[in-house]
Write an enzyme that holds these catalytic residues in place. Structure first.
Site, mmCIF file in Angstrom:
data_model
loop_
_atom_site.group_PDB
_atom_site.id
_atom_site.type_symbol
_atom_site.label_atom_id
_atom_site.label_comp_id
_atom_site.label_asym_id
_atom_site.label_seq_id
_atom_site.Cartn_x
_atom_site.Cartn_y
_atom_site.Cartn_z
ATOM 1 N N CYS A 24 0.395 3.819 2.951
ATOM 2 C CA CYS A 24 0.981 3.567 4.004
ATOM 3 C C CYS A 24 2.564 3.793 4.190
ATOM 4 O O CYS A 24 2.995 4.282 5.068
ATOM 5 C CB CYS A 24 0.920 2.014 4.093
ATOM 6 S SG CYS A 24 -0.670 1.353 4.120
ATOM 7 N N CYS A 64 0.879 -1.271 0.048
ATOM 8 C CA CYS A 64 0.014 -0.038 -0.088
ATOM 9 C C CYS A 64 0.888 1.066 0.044
ATOM 10 O O CYS A 64 1.696 1.477 0.971
ATOM 11 C CB CYS A 64 -1.112 0.214 1.227
ATOM 12 S SG CYS A 64 -1.307 1.447 1.823
#
Ligand SMILES: *[C@@H]1O[C@H](CO)[C@@H](O)[C@H](O)[C@H]1NC(C)=O
Ligand SMILES: *[C@@H]1O[C@H](CO)[C@@H](O)[C@H](O)[C@H]1NC(C)=O
Length: 429
Positions: free
Chosen positions: A55, A52
């Site tokens: 993230c 991700c």
């Protein structure tokens, strides 16, 4: 996207972290966490997935937050967990997207929704980790709180049933706003409270008292009153406002260098909001918005700035004025017509609208790709089209020969799984 510059910054930051030992401020958590943690510990936890990119962008911010909380002597522990390997923990927190940010305080879980900035997350942490109801023990503290918060809820009086309800509501709604309590003698004499105990909200330069008879359940009243009369609204706030079931009256304005007309439209809405709060407070929130993306997605058209729009977040519907709005009277007419149903609601969340919205958003995304990387854009459009053409060709061929033999069926199958793959690749990028 995770570009080179960010990556370099990330590397430099990691080196600094190792040198200063700051990485110890963020603990890596796994499925054993819920068993091993102290019952009274307070934790700020980020759930991430290895692939991700949001993230990864949050990573340096997360470490800064960890080290800052530590240096402030905060009781809050900071952790992170890979939701793809610590699936038990992720399930326990009902993690649905990444990154997901939670505070765990005793048995209470609070989900942070808001901009993923250090300031936003620190503000959330300070508010939620403290007591749900903060006591104001002096006039100075009351005045200080009043100057710092746009809306201020204060419970006035001694322990009571109402206080129990107030505390219960505060425990839940502390994610959104602060809650205070005070005794009557702390508040300035000029503030009149019909009877004690009472819950009072201070906002928009005035105050009013909760009445069970008129306002219904305390918790829902707080949830409705926690927004000020007229304010800047971002997409997170808009979403939260929608959850209360009220409509939102918006002026759409430029993000920078607001024109004379924008300023005039803002004053218009602010005046109408202030002058008609009794009439409209059950139906509308008012504000202005300078990020057009959300509204563009809702209306599926370019956003005209400045302009007025009324949004019904419960069904993704919206209302536009049918005639130009330049005066307070015209704005009042528009709002009254929205309420009495004489203006048609547009948009909505029916199946056609949802399909149209997906098509619109795909088109918008593709046109961005075309502007930034024409070759990639051609590939994205060209490849699926070529495959589609091939599929049609196969169907046509089998139809014309009137025999759908196994070879063709296999070919069609392979193609469709390829298509699924290309679509999947695009998505995970
Ligand atoms: C207080 O809470 C009780 C129990 O949950 C509820 O029945 C009551 O309606 C609440 N009162 C107010 C004023 O919200
Ligand atoms: C807003 O949407 C909800 C849910 O569909 C609906 O019940 C309500 O009547 C709508 N409000 C207006 C003013 O259209």
């Amino acid at each position: 996207m995770w570009n080179q510059k960010n990556r370099n910054n990330g590397i430099i930051f990691s080196v600094l972290l190792v040198l200063s030992g700051a990485s110890a401020f963020v603990e890596e958590l796994d499925d054993s966490f819920m068993q091993t943690r102290g019952a009274d510990d307070i934790w700020l936890i980020e759930f991430y997935a290895p692939w991700c990119s949001f993230c990864k962008q949050l990573d340096p911010v997360w470490h800064q937050i960890g080290s800052e909380l530590r240096s402030l002597g905060s009781p809050v522990n900071v952790g992170k967990a890979d939701a793809t390997s610590s699936t038990g923990l992720a399930k326990e927190f009902r993690v649905r997207g990444y990154p997901a940010i939670f505070m765990l305080k005793k048995d209470l879980r609070y989900n942070y929704v808001g901009p993923r900035t250090k300031d936003g997350i620190m503000d959330f942490t300070n508010r939620v980790s403290g007591p749900s109801v903060r006591s104001l023990s002096s006039l100075q503290l009351f005045q200080h709180a009043l100057s710092r918060h746009d809306t201020l809820f204060v419970y006035i009086g001694a322990t009571s049933l109402l206080k129990g309800n107030y505390t219960a509501a505060a425990e839940e709604l502390i994610v959104h706003t602060y809650f205070f309590s005070a005794t009557r003698d702390v508040l300035p004499k000029i503030i009149s409270v019909p009877s004690l105990p009472a819950v009072v909200v201070f906002k928009d330069g005035t105050y009013f008292t909760y009445s069970e008879e008129h306002d219904g359940e305390l918790r829902s009243w707080i949830n409705r009153e926690r927004f000020s009369n007229f304010a800047k609204i971002d997409s997170f706030t808009l979403y939260a406002m929608g959850e209360t079931g009220k409509l939102v009256v918006l002026v759409l304005v430029e993000a920078e260098h607001q024109s004379e007309q924008s300023l005039r439209y803002k004053r218009l809405v602010e005046n109408v909001a202030a002058g008609n709060s009794d009439k409209y407070k059950r139906s509308f929130y008012f504000g202005f918005m300078d990020e057009p993306d959300y509204i563009r997605g809702l209306t599926m058209s370019d956003v005209i700035v400045p302009s007025f729009i009324v949004v019904n977040l419960s069904n993704d519907g919206y209302f536009l004025p049918s005639v130009a709005v330049e005066t307070e009277q015209q704005l009042l007419d528009f709002l009254n017509r929205v309420l009495d149903g004489s203006i048609q609601c547009q948009g909505g969340n029916g199946i056609t609208q949802r399909v149209q919205r997906v098509v619109y958003e795909t088109k918008a995304a593709l046109s961005t790709v075309f502007v930034q990387a024409p070759l990639l854009g051609c590939l994205l459009i060209g490849l699926p089209s070529a495959i589609m053409a091939f599929v049609f060709y196969l169907c046509f061929k089998s139809r014309s020969s009137d025999s759908y033999d196994d070879d063709d069926a296999d070919a069609a199958l392979t193609v469709s799984s390829q298509r699924r793959k290309t679509r999947g690749d695009k998505k995970s990028d």
